[in-house]
Write a protein that holds these residues in place. Structure first.
Motif: not given
Length: 357
Positions: A14-18, A219-221, A257-259, A293-297
């Motif tokens: 969590f902290a690392a991603t921010l 990618e869609g709604i 934000h991004g992916d 992470h959106l690409p991998s879900g």
């Protein structure tokens, strides 16, 4: 031993991603009456800054402007890095500071989603089952209502709650059902939700479990099915539905934000008749934030509150801000921070004279 207010636990991710993305988050919790800013201190830890905004709901963000829907007002704030840097209480600590600049006295509309668009502020007016504009002319100006709503009335007929924007205008909306009588959505709340196209009113998807937070991405709604713990992707042309992510919790509030998607989780209220219809497995989930992470879900980070925060409504990413501040109208400090087109000033508490920076 009682925990300090806003105590929370979070995973290393969590902290690392921010920190890696160079962002902070703003969340609204109407239950606690707060907007909370979460910022990375480093890759291992975060810092929180809660501010009081009565029954805080939707948060709108566009460039240096922020707006917050509260119990009976919409408060508009503007960011000033200069005021942040010279903040007398903590000089050179904050990199941005959102200061109140205007209030719209809406009355009690139960505003849910709120967004800046072409021509001003757009809001989901849940009490009146419509989308509206917020400005200085009226409490609200209706601009759209679902075709099944026969008249404007403060009756929360279908629990219209979410709004997705496209090209500066509302493009999609979510509701709990297609009823036209007061609180008609309650008996079938977990099975009758819809996503509608605006302005046509065409139903894109139906039979949804308490849909919230629709967002239009390339990618869609994307929409959160709160009562199913599901992040759903919908093809706006075909209506095809794809499950992107599942979590055993009441999901509501989302930004990207991004992916990465940042998704709010609310704790189930034991006293609520509406929440009682939700699967028991959700009742163990604490309130907090998920990082997907959106690409991998995949879930790559998570924050869980142990104290103070139980229900989250909205989440907004604050890009490029590593230590923002926000002033509430309940704080006297906001009255001392002045901005003009040319300079900013902080007034001293003990003097009436304003000293330029």
């Amino acid at each position: 031993m009682a925990l300090p207010p806003f105590s929370c636990q979070y995973t290393p991710g969590f902290a690392a991603t921010l920190h890696q993305l160079g962002i902070s988050l703003a969340l609204s919790t109407y239950q606690a009456g707060k907007v909370v800013l979460l910022s990375p201190k480093n890759e291992q830890s975060i810092v929180q800054l809660p501010r009081s905004f009565g029954k805080a709901m939707g948060i709108a963000l566009h460039e240096d402007r922020m707006a917050i829907a509260t119990k009976d007002e919409v408060i508009v704030l503007r960011n000033s890095p200069a005021l942040a840097h010279h903040y007398p209480a903590k000089p050179a600590v904050y990199d941005n500071m959102f200061m109140p600049r205007a209030n719209f006295y809406t009355g009690a509309l139960d505003i849910h989603d709120l967004e800046f668009g072409k021509g001003g502020l757009f809001a989901v007016n849940t009490f009146f089952s419509c989308l509206c504009k917020i400005d200085a002319n009226y409490n609200f100006t209706p601009i759209w209502q679902p075709p099944f709503i026969s008249k404007l009335a403060a009756e929360d007929r279908c629990h219209l709650n979410g709004m997705a924007m496209k090209d500066g205008q509302p493009a999609y909306a979510t509701a709990f059902n297609q009823g036209d009588t007061p609180k008609s959505w309650r008996p079938t709340v977990t099975t009758s939700g819809v996503v509608m196209e605006v302005p046509s009113g065409k139903v894109i998807a139906s039979g949804l479990a308490m849909p919230h937070s629709p967002r239009l991405y390339p990618e869609g709604i994307f929409v959160l099915l709160s009562a199913a713990g599901t992040l759903l992707k919908i093809n706006p042309a075909s209506g095809q539905k794809t499950t992107v992510f599942q979590h055993p919790g009441f999901l509501r509030g989302m930004d990207r934000h991004g992916d990465y998607l940042f998704i709010g989780v609310s704790k189930i209220r034991a006293s609520s008749k509406t929440f009682a219809k939700i699967d028991d497995k959700f009742k163990q989930s604490p309130a907090g934030i998920l990082v997907v992470h959106l690409p991998s879900g995949k879930l790559v980070g998570q924050l869980a509150y142990q104290e103070s925060v139980e229900e989250i409504y909205d989440i907004k990413v604050l890009p490029g801000m590593l230590r923002p501040n926000i002033m509430s109208t309940l704080q006297d400090d906001h009255k001392r921070g002045l901005a003009t087109p040319f300079a900013t000033y902080w007034g001293k508490e003990t003097e009436k004279k304003l000293n330029p920076l």
